[in-house]
Design an enzyme around this catalytic site. Structure first.
Site, mmCIF file in Angstrom:
data_model
loop_
_atom_site.group_PDB
_atom_site.id
_atom_site.type_symbol
_atom_site.label_atom_id
_atom_site.label_comp_id
_atom_site.label_asym_id
_atom_site.label_seq_id
_atom_site.Cartn_x
_atom_site.Cartn_y
_atom_site.Cartn_z
ATOM 1 C CB ALA A 185 -0.916 -0.002 1.210
ATOM 2 N N GLY A 186 0.308 2.328 -0.545
ATOM 3 C CA GLY A 186 0.996 3.607 -0.550
ATOM 4 C C GLY A 186 1.426 4.055 -1.925
ATOM 5 C CB ALA A 225 -4.452 3.929 3.842
ATOM 6 C CG ASN A 276 5.568 7.874 4.266
ATOM 7 O OD1 ASN A 276 4.504 8.338 4.684
ATOM 8 N ND2 ASN A 276 5.902 6.592 4.446
ATOM 9 N NE ARG A 277 7.385 15.862 7.586
ATOM 10 C CZ ARG A 277 8.700 16.068 7.518
ATOM 11 N NH1 ARG A 277 9.539 15.133 7.967
ATOM 12 N NH2 ARG A 277 9.182 17.188 7.014
ATOM 13 C CG PHE A 320 -3.897 7.436 6.630
ATOM 14 C CD1 PHE A 320 -2.927 6.572 6.163
ATOM 15 C CD2 PHE A 320 -4.637 7.049 7.745
ATOM 16 C CE1 PHE A 320 -2.687 5.351 6.780
ATOM 17 C CE2 PHE A 320 -4.405 5.829 8.366
ATOM 18 C CZ PHE A 320 -3.429 4.983 7.886
ATOM 19 C CG ASN A 370 -3.529 0.127 4.097
ATOM 20 O OD1 ASN A 370 -3.810 1.034 4.854
ATOM 21 N ND2 ASN A 370 -2.583 -0.751 4.351
ATOM 22 C CG ASN A 402 -2.122 1.194 7.941
ATOM 23 O OD1 ASN A 402 -1.429 1.039 8.941
ATOM 24 N ND2 ASN A 402 -1.720 1.919 6.918
ATOM 25 C CB SER A 450 0.247 4.761 9.362
ATOM 26 O OG SER A 450 0.834 5.999 8.996
ATOM 27 C CG ASN A 473 3.690 9.139 8.809
ATOM 28 O OD1 ASN A 473 4.625 9.546 9.498
ATOM 29 N ND2 ASN A 473 3.860 8.338 7.772
ATOM 30 C CB THR A 474 -2.676 8.883 11.514
ATOM 31 O OG1 THR A 474 -2.702 9.073 10.092
ATOM 32 C CG2 THR A 474 -4.004 9.323 12.094
ATOM 33 C CE LYS A 490 2.050 -2.256 5.838
ATOM 34 N NZ LYS A 490 2.055 -1.577 4.521
ATOM 35 C CB THR A 509 6.525 -4.534 10.013
ATOM 36 O OG1 THR A 509 7.741 -3.997 9.412
ATOM 37 C CG2 THR A 509 6.871 -5.788 10.794
ATOM 38 C CG ASN A 510 3.062 0.681 8.161
ATOM 39 O OD1 ASN A 510 3.724 1.363 7.393
ATOM 40 N ND2 ASN A 510 1.748 0.825 8.294
#
Length: 359
Positions: A68-69, A92, A117-118, A121, A145, A176, A179, A181-182, A217, A245-246
């Site tokens: 994903a991504g 996602a 990356n940040r 979503f 995702n 997911n 991540s 970044n959230t 994930k 993994t993520n």
């Protein structure tokens, strides 16, 4: 198998070099444009008797998947289905569109063959994604995702909402909660919160017209207790699979100038960390749940190591930034050769045979 020739590889390297002159997010947009316009040579179906496999009831031409991504908004389904992957994961996707975090938010770590990356979503929302999935290629295995909006207080319901809207078009769905970044998303990996979230998602899945496998994930930064909790929940709820993994928050041993950027680190430096988590999870689940290994895969040898550590299939993404799409048939051909070398009739026979090396 349609392996790339020397000329094609030379052209691809020139293209990658040109893309790397641009800001990484802009370069990704240009690569997507090239894919849609047919400018990127694609391998087509890549398979063999040794590579064909089944994961959670999904029949795959090979065990190599796109993580994903790469295709957040499901705009590249047609070209990606011809790139040689055995399965694709898009997203996602969140219930409502959201812009994600401020730019810049994507960084190449060239010396480390890595990416930070940040994004947060960023996506066009489940309605747009569902409309595109409704026109998906019928001969590909495609999953989504599932994500949560940043400003949703009770995030668990968002995952179920996306599945309810998009599930009819999917071959699998991935929850997911890993991540980085959230804000507070990884808090949902705790045993009680995760159980409640997954029960809601599974209840939604059971209401769909056909059964869709649900994967979870997880992060590579879980401690031993946290990983055991994941295994316990997955076994108790009879999840269809776990993706390990993520991206990681760790920054060990990096040399690139952008190593201090916040966000999730993916690519080559993640390989060992994620593979150890994969092997440990394989041990904890006793082979009762299919595992998908992702993190740092950039060669046939690394894909094979994930499988021998316990993965039924593998995913990759960051390596494409440095190697391009010719990497997919090269990994597939190499994986086929490695499986044959070790006397296995199929990839499935190799699963977990090297797990102890990582524990």
């Amino acid at each position: 198998m349609n392996l790339p020739g020397a000329f094609d590889r030379a052209i691809e390297r020139m293209g990658l070099s040109a893309l790397h002159q641009f800001d990484p997010e802009r370069a990704h947009g240009l690569s997507a444009l090239a894919l849609r316009s047919g400018m990127v040579p694609l391998a087509g179906l890549v398979t063999s008797d040794r590579l064909r496999c089944e994961v959670a009831g999904l029949r795959l031409a090979n065990p190599l998947g796109l993580a994903a991504g790469f295709d957040k908004n499901a705009t590249l389904l047609s070209p990606l289905s011809r790139a040689g992957f055995g399965f694709l994961e898009v997203g996602a996707a969140t219930p409502r569109p959201q812009p994600g975090n401020p730019k810049p938010r994507l960084f190449r770590l060239t010396e480390d063959r890595a990416v930070i990356n940040r994004f947060g979503f960023n996506n066009e929302g489940m309605e747009a994604v569902a409309e595109r999935l409704s026109r998906r290629p019928s001969d590909a295995v495609i999953g989504l995702n599932l994500g949560a909006n940043k400003d949703t207080v009770e995030k668990a319901g968002d995952f179920a909402a996306v599945l309810a809207r998009c599930g009819q078009y999917l071959d699998f769905a991935t929850v997911n909660v890993s991540s980085p970044n959230t804000e507070k998303l990884r808090d949902l990996q705790g045993k009680a919160a995760l159980t409640a979230l997954l029960e809601q998602v599974l209840e939604t899945r059971d209401g769909l017209a056909r059964r869709v496998p649900v994967f979870l994930k997880i992060a590579p930064d879980l401690d031993a207790e946290g990983l055991k909790d994941i295994a316990d929940v997955a076994l108790a709820l009879k999840l269809d699979g776990v993706i390990a993994t993520n991206t990681t928050l760790a920054r060990d041993g990096l040399a690139s100038a952008h190593r201090g950027e916040t966000g999730g680190l993916s690519g080559a430096p993640l390989f060992e960390r994620s593979t150890r988590v994969l092997a440990r999870l394989s041990q904890l689940t006793g082979g009762e749940i299919p595992l998908i290994g992702v993190g740092g895969v950039g060669s046939a040898e690394q894909a094979y190591a994930k499988i021998r550590a316990g993965a039924s299939a593998v995913q990759l993404y960051s390596a494409l930034v440095y190697e391009g799409f010719s990497l997919i048939p090269r990994i597939a051909e190499g994986l086929d050769r490695l499986v044959a070398r070790d006397g296995f009739a199929s990839v499935a026979e190799a699963i977990g045979t090297g797990r102890e090396d990582w524990l």
